[in-house]
Motif scaffolding. Sequence first.
Motif, short mmCIF file in Angstrom:
data_model
loop_
_atom_site.label_atom_id
_atom_site.label_comp_id
_atom_site.label_asym_id
_atom_site.label_seq_id
_atom_site.Cartn_x
_atom_site.Cartn_y
_atom_site.Cartn_z
N HIS A 191 -93.83 -4.39 62.73
CA HIS A 191 -92.71 -4.67 61.81
C HIS A 191 -93.26 -5.28 60.51
O HIS A 191 -94.06 -6.21 60.56
N GLY A 229 -91.74 -7.10 58.33
CA GLY A 229 -91.13 -8.37 57.93
C GLY A 229 -90.01 -8.24 56.91
O GLY A 229 -89.43 -9.24 56.49
N THR A 230 -89.74 -7.01 56.51
CA THR A 230 -88.61 -6.76 55.61
C THR A 230 -87.73 -5.69 56.25
O THR A 230 -88.24 -4.89 57.06
N LYS A 235 -88.02 -15.17 53.30
CA LYS A 235 -89.21 -14.56 52.68
C LYS A 235 -88.82 -13.25 51.99
O LYS A 235 -89.31 -12.97 50.90
N GLN A 236 -87.98 -12.46 52.63
CA GLN A 236 -87.52 -11.23 51.98
C GLN A 236 -86.72 -11.56 50.73
O GLN A 236 -86.89 -10.92 49.68
N GLU A 292 -87.85 -15.50 58.17
CA GLU A 292 -88.24 -14.15 57.76
C GLU A 292 -87.32 -13.62 56.65
O GLU A 292 -87.76 -13.01 55.69
N HIS A 303 -90.02 -11.16 63.79
CA HIS A 303 -90.39 -9.87 64.37
C HIS A 303 -91.88 -9.85 64.70
O HIS A 303 -92.68 -9.27 64.00
N ASN A 304 -92.20 -10.50 65.80
CA ASN A 304 -93.59 -10.58 66.25
C ASN A 304 -93.66 -10.30 67.75
O ASN A 304 -92.63 -10.00 68.37
N SER A 322 -97.59 -10.74 62.25
CA SER A 322 -97.37 -12.18 62.42
C SER A 322 -96.14 -12.66 61.66
O SER A 322 -96.17 -13.71 61.02
N ASN A 323 -95.07 -11.90 61.68
CA ASN A 323 -93.82 -12.33 61.05
C ASN A 323 -93.25 -13.52 61.79
O ASN A 323 -93.51 -13.69 62.98
#
Length: 381
Positions: free
Chosen positions: A127, A129-130, A269-270, A266, A83-84, A79-80
């Motif tokens: 994915h 998310g990073t 967040k990284q 995203e 990248h979802n 659930s990024n």
Amino acid sequence: SQQLKTIETCLFNEKIKKTLDKLGDWNWSIFELEHLCPGKSMVLCAHHIFTKLDLFNKFRINTHQFVSFFTTVESSYGSNPYHNALHGTDVMKSMYYWIKSDEYTSYIRDIDVLVALVAACVHDFKHPGTNQDFHNKTESDLALLYNGKSVLENLHCSEALRLLFKSPHHHCNLFSGIGCKNELNYIRECLADMILATDMTHHSELMKTTREMMKRRQEVRNGVCQNSREIERKNCLTIGMHLCDLSNPTYSWKDCKVWTYLLMQEWYKQGDKEKELGLTVSPMMDRNNPNVPRGQIGFIDYIVTPLFENWGSLFPEADVCLQNLKRNRKNWEKRLLKENTQPAENENENENEDQSSNEEEAKEHVKDLHLEKTASKQSKA
Ligand code: 8BR
Ligand code: ZN
Ligand code: ZN
């Protein structure tokens, strides 16, 4: 099964039917469909495309396995913000656009059409998310498992192959109707090649291959060499996949903005994780120091435009992409100018309507994604 019934109900909905009917246009927006049926875009798009291309009959695809496969991919994608499953579906719908081009399909076989659509759907499956750089610098399990090379793409591919061929009772084996061992090996190989080609580190290599394709085609036209279609089959698939993955700046301005907004969420967040770990924050990932228009202009000028221009010399259907790209670049340029002329403290006051409605829309969409997560949890319970 219940899953199948749910899909059938959606397919009878007039609004959904109307939306799906336009799926083949480059400017068609996946967000519209997602709003009509949150969490079901992938299975519905796949069903529409597979029906249009007669793939159910051509490859004796079992409807239950079809629904199980796409429903499982869609609900377990991750659930990024960017990248979802919706990005996977979006890349599939763009792949379908090229598959509708006679010039494009003259290079590939029927089985490649099937594999290309599946590869597009799963190309970012699970994915985290990073990005790869993050995994390498934190020495994550994933980085160690794949020795720091194409760590995400290897994960996407491995997880997809596991689901297809190792799920209990062949529950999700979309390819169970294909009896031939060689053909199945070809499918596995081709899926891996296409998914691994989405690693950005292969970009310049794929650009070089595109230029070679252009040269060979000219030679064929001049009668210097034989028809080279068979040589180009794999190239068309890998370059096509990479190109579809980088298509956001070639969409309508509205979709271009929403996808970029989601990618930034995203990335920030990284950036937050990097700060937490005391690492240097990656470029573009610091939410306190955003640089979106400049980043997008760089991405357009150095990556997306050269790729689509070369591709466009092979496939004239790229015209609409190039037109959108030009307009979107102008729009980012306008934003860049505005940012530079407006002092930062006035930013909120002078926030243009366009920007805020874009963010509202993107936030609305993110909310939908969370709904989807709870919905799929509930259906499992
Ligand atoms: P993935 O979808 O596999 O991540 O590949 C796309 C990559 O292109 C992104 O990870 C990012 O590095 C780059 N990119 C940039 Br810069 N801007 C982008 C945009 N607006 N949309 C998609 N990708 C973008
Ligand atoms: Zn990827
Ligand atoms: Zn992607």
